[in-house]
Design an enzyme around this catalytic site. Structure first.
Site, PDB file in Angstrom:
ATOM      1  CB  CYS A 186      -0.905  -0.025   1.236  1.00  0.00           C
ATOM      2  SG  CYS A 186      -1.891   1.471   1.423  1.00  0.00           S
TER       3      CYS A 186
ATOM      4  CB  CYS B 200      -0.747 -12.879  -6.865  1.00  0.00           C
ATOM      5  SG  CYS B 200      -1.202 -14.377  -6.019  1.00  0.00           S
TER       6      CYS B 200
END
Length: 162
Positions: free
Chosen positions: A124, A148
């Site tokens: 993030c 993924c």
């Protein structure tokens, strides 16, 4: 004798280029959302902490988000940053939620060499939480990428809730 010298020189060359040097301490990235490890442990579940803060991996096929096909946005479970739109999601068959692209600017990338070879790690961009990895074996008709992602690192916000 000549073979011994050549073998020794080659061995020294490779030993000086060890993987320990590839894991050099890099400058600490600065993120908009920062917390102490104690604060993260207070707000995240044990599994979320393991994945998001310790770069762990959840078991494949263990996330309810893997087979979630509702319309909405997948947010970071740690800081609520929107990361992936539902229209970017596809069934990769790998057991983890997979997307062919991210919401630009909200996902950052790094290099992961922990398992003996190099992978492109995703985290993030707001809080630095580990999300998963990106590979070049996604749908060729779109981006060719497969993001993924650990489902436990995500929070799904349905379209009607936004």
């Amino acid at each position: 004798m000549k073979k011994i010298v050549i073998t020794t020189v080659i061995s020294l060359f490779f030993s000086c280029n060890s993987s320990a040097q590839k894991n050099e301490t890099k400058e600490k990235e600065t993120f908009t959302v920062t917390k102490t490890e104690a604060e993260w442990k207070e707000i995240l579940t044990e599994q979320q902490y393991y994945v998001l803060r310790e770069a762990g991996t959840e078991r494949p096929f263990s996330s309810a988000l893997n087979k979630n096909y509702k319309k909405g946005v997948y947010h970071c479970a740690a800081c609520n940053t929107p990361l992936f739109k539902s229209e970017y999601k596809f069934d990769s068959g790998t057991g983890w939620p997979s997307f062919d692209r991210e919401i630009k600017g909200n996902v950052a990338y790094g290099t992961d060499t922990k398992i003996g070879y190099t992978r492109d790690e995703e985290h993030c961009a707001t809080c630095g939480g580990h999300l998963g990895h990106v590979f070049n074996d996604g749908p060729q008709e779109t981006t060719g990428k497969r993001h993924c992602i650990n489902g436990v690192a995500l929070k799904f916000v349905a379209e009607e809730d936004e």
